[in-house]
Design a protein around this motif. Sequence first.
Motif, PDB file in Angstrom:
ATOM      1  N   ARG A 222     -42.104 -69.566   0.449  1.00 25.09           N
ATOM      2  CA  ARG A 222     -41.265 -69.590   1.860  1.00 25.09           C
ATOM      3  C   ARG A 222     -40.234 -68.824   2.520  1.00 25.09           C
ATOM      4  O   ARG A 222     -40.295 -68.509   3.358  1.00 25.09           O
ATOM      5  N   TRP A 223     -39.484 -68.879   1.488  1.00 21.11           N
ATOM      6  CA  TRP A 223     -38.209 -67.808   2.306  1.00 21.11           C
ATOM      7  C   TRP A 223     -38.968 -66.080   2.072  1.00 21.11           C
ATOM      8  O   TRP A 223     -37.990 -65.847   3.880  1.00 21.11           O
ATOM      9  N   VAL A 224     -39.719 -65.802   1.597  1.00 18.76           N
ATOM     10  CA  VAL A 224     -39.738 -64.457   1.785  1.00 18.76           C
ATOM     11  C   VAL A 224     -40.875 -64.674   3.493  1.00 18.76           C
ATOM     12  O   VAL A 224     -40.563 -64.025   4.090  1.00 18.76           O
ATOM     13  N   LEU A 225     -41.750 -65.477   3.593  1.00 16.02           N
ATOM     14  CA  LEU A 225     -42.393 -65.927   4.839  1.00 16.02           C
ATOM     15  C   LEU A 225     -41.616 -65.787   5.193  1.00 16.02           C
ATOM     16  O   LEU A 225     -41.623 -64.571   7.222  1.00 16.02           O
ATOM     17  N   ILE A 226     -40.010 -66.774   5.958  1.00 11.47           N
ATOM     18  CA  ILE A 226     -39.554 -67.002   7.162  1.00 11.47           C
ATOM     19  C   ILE A 226     -38.636 -65.546   7.336  1.00 11.47           C
ATOM     20  O   ILE A 226     -37.982 -65.191   8.448  1.00 11.47           O
ATOM     21  N   ALA A 227     -38.615 -65.228   5.105  1.00 12.49           N
ATOM     22  CA  ALA A 227     -37.612 -63.047   6.094  1.00 12.49           C
ATOM     23  C   ALA A 227     -38.241 -62.645   6.718  1.00 12.49           C
ATOM     24  O   ALA A 227     -38.365 -61.850   7.846  1.00 12.49           O
TER      25      ALA A 227
ATOM     26  N   GLU B 149     -46.669 -74.525   0.013  1.00 11.90           N
ATOM     27  CA  GLU B 149     -46.421 -73.241  -0.932  1.00 11.90           C
ATOM     28  C   GLU B 149     -44.925 -73.163  -1.473  1.00 11.90           C
ATOM     29  O   GLU B 149     -44.297 -74.222  -1.309  1.00 11.90           O
ATOM     30  N   PRO B 150     -45.154 -72.529  -2.551  1.00 10.02           N
ATOM     31  CA  PRO B 150     -43.541 -73.093  -3.588  1.00 10.02           C
ATOM     32  C   PRO B 150     -41.751 -72.084  -2.131  1.00 10.02           C
ATOM     33  O   PRO B 150     -42.194 -71.907  -1.500  1.00 10.02           O
ATOM     34  N   VAL B 151     -41.117 -72.793  -3.140  1.00  7.23           N
ATOM     35  CA  VAL B 151     -39.624 -72.163  -2.079  1.00  7.23           C
ATOM     36  C   VAL B 151     -39.656 -71.188  -2.087  1.00  7.23           C
ATOM     37  O   VAL B 151     -39.324 -69.898  -0.899  1.00  7.23           O
ATOM     38  N   ALA B 152     -40.002 -69.934  -2.557  1.00  3.70           N
ATOM     39  CA  ALA B 152     -39.790 -68.430  -2.758  1.00  3.70           C
ATOM     40  C   ALA B 152     -40.880 -67.993  -1.631  1.00  3.70           C
ATOM     41  O   ALA B 152     -40.341 -67.418  -1.148  1.00  3.70           O
TER      42      ALA B 152
END
Lengths: 335, 293
Positions: free
Chosen positions: B25-30, B20-23
């Motif tokens: 990915r970060w939403v998913l990580i959060a 996935e795109p970085v954004a």
Amino acid sequence: MSKNVFLALSLLLLLFLPTLVQANVELLNVSYDPTRELYQDFNRAFSRYWKAKTSQSITIRQSHGGSGKQGRAVIDGLAADVVTLALAYDIDEIADQARLIPKNWQKRLPNNSSPYTSTIVFLVRKGNPKKIRDWDDLVRPGVKVITPNPKTSGGARWNYLAAWAYALKQKGGSEAKARDFVTRLYRNVPVLDSGARGATTTFVQRGQGDVLLAWENEAYLAVNELGKGSYEVVVPSLSILAEPPVTVVDKVVDRKGTRKVAEEYLRYLYSAEGQEIAARHYYRPVDKAVAARYARRFPKLTLVTVDSVFGGWKQAQKTHFSDGGIFDRIYGGGR
Amino acid sequence: MQPATTHKATAAKRNGSVSEPVAVRWVLIAAALLFLALFLLLPLAAVFSQALEKGWAAYLEALRDPDTISAIKLTLFTAVCCVPLNLFFGIVAAWLIAKFSFPGKSFLVTLIDLPFSVSPVVSGLIYVLIFGLQGWLGPWLQAHDIRIIFAVPGIVLATLFVTFPFVARELIPLMESQGRDEEEAALTLGASGLQTFFRVTFPNIKWGILYGVILCNARAMGEFGAVSVVSGHVRGVTNTVPLQVEILYNEYNYAAAFAVASILALLALVTLVVKTVAEWKIQQSLAGPDDKR
């Protein structure tokens, strides 16, 4: 690779070793939920007694759970030397379905094979805020009653039958009125736990409900050990005489060669020491002398028996608790 | 050389379209972290605070109880039996499914997944039906004095069944994504089957194996439902750690119950860490050295 396999094998052996080398006598007592503390004490006393008598060391293993479930496990092959369950019906099932014991098992020991009796009482919160005095108060709207599921719990079946007997014995009582009474009672039950212990935990630990229908011994355990001063026992005007029976499982003890010690174990429950231990754990002793000494512990109330009101356990089970029986109809249709 | 490069290129393209795109990915990580905090860290903190409610002495005392020690031994024994067996079967099954094509392959995959879709209680009851005194083999076993259920073998069997899919399920997608070109190359160059496995396949899947083993182990040690059905709950003999926790809890021995539960909680933590590392390594090995942008 082979080094790892060797390591794993030696580890296995190390873990198994203790079970391979134990040579002393071992008994397995399969019991119901609230007897944990009782048999912990009694087993210690019996081991001492047996050691003094025969100089043989004995290990007594315990298994506890809902009475019906435990009986089922013995039927399925749990190798119990003795069973000490909540009611005769669960042991009858072992005789009927698995033929591990003769049908007349209940005649083999005194007092219908019940070395102690008990009854059903109410446990309420401190100060009895809902003013619960007798069975009638349990069907009032807004009173939450905690009792386990009669399908799986022996204690719950005694609770149910006690309520039924109470309604039946009132002035103008009839089967129809009793059924109506019990229906209203179960409408006040928010949750059915699977065993007596679970129901006590629900009431005590999770703070659910206003009144717990409980074994007398379980109620006093809660009062004395779980929260001194937080609960009160209420003794209703009428309740049921619960006779939790015991028996040796013949096919198992004959195979294991433990008949002698298993029979002695059960007989010792009737001895002065056994009866003392039972009384200390709030089981009503059948021995007159011990009962007299502990009379203050056990309030007097009218006690009716399953035989006199319900025509025995087989009949009671069939009418009330079997699939499609009265309990199924009132609990399914009541909500 | 030409065919190999094209294969690599298509593999890279396939991977590119999956990540996935970085954004995102970060939403998913959060989201994952929040989820972990709520459903893992909070209960974990509760377990440890309850366990230590009466102090360290009581905590250690609870763990030294003979019944608890026997429960820990039995749980370790069960895991020691189940993990290597399921490791072996898992690798064999994954190898078969990912590297060969044969009729009935999808049926085999379904079969491997079966323990995931069956309720653990049913998994336990299966063994009661087979080995119970009223079951198919019960009378014969009884006559030969062999105890399966309500004894250690039943507990091992039930756990084996429940933990069966973990290694295979982890390896199949990994091995499939790697394709079989490398193995084919090795075989063409004259390697034997075993050589191919240990020199070519194994290095590619070792992190996947670790991941599968750690999950399998965690489940083997933590399984409650299936084991509860076949255990018979004989104290000091057939109680595993999770069953012991329930017993202690039902005996109003809350501090001890949570002390024993804390062992399982620690296991969960270790699992989580190893799992994270393994996942990261798998990502790396899948991405490959020439995938760096």
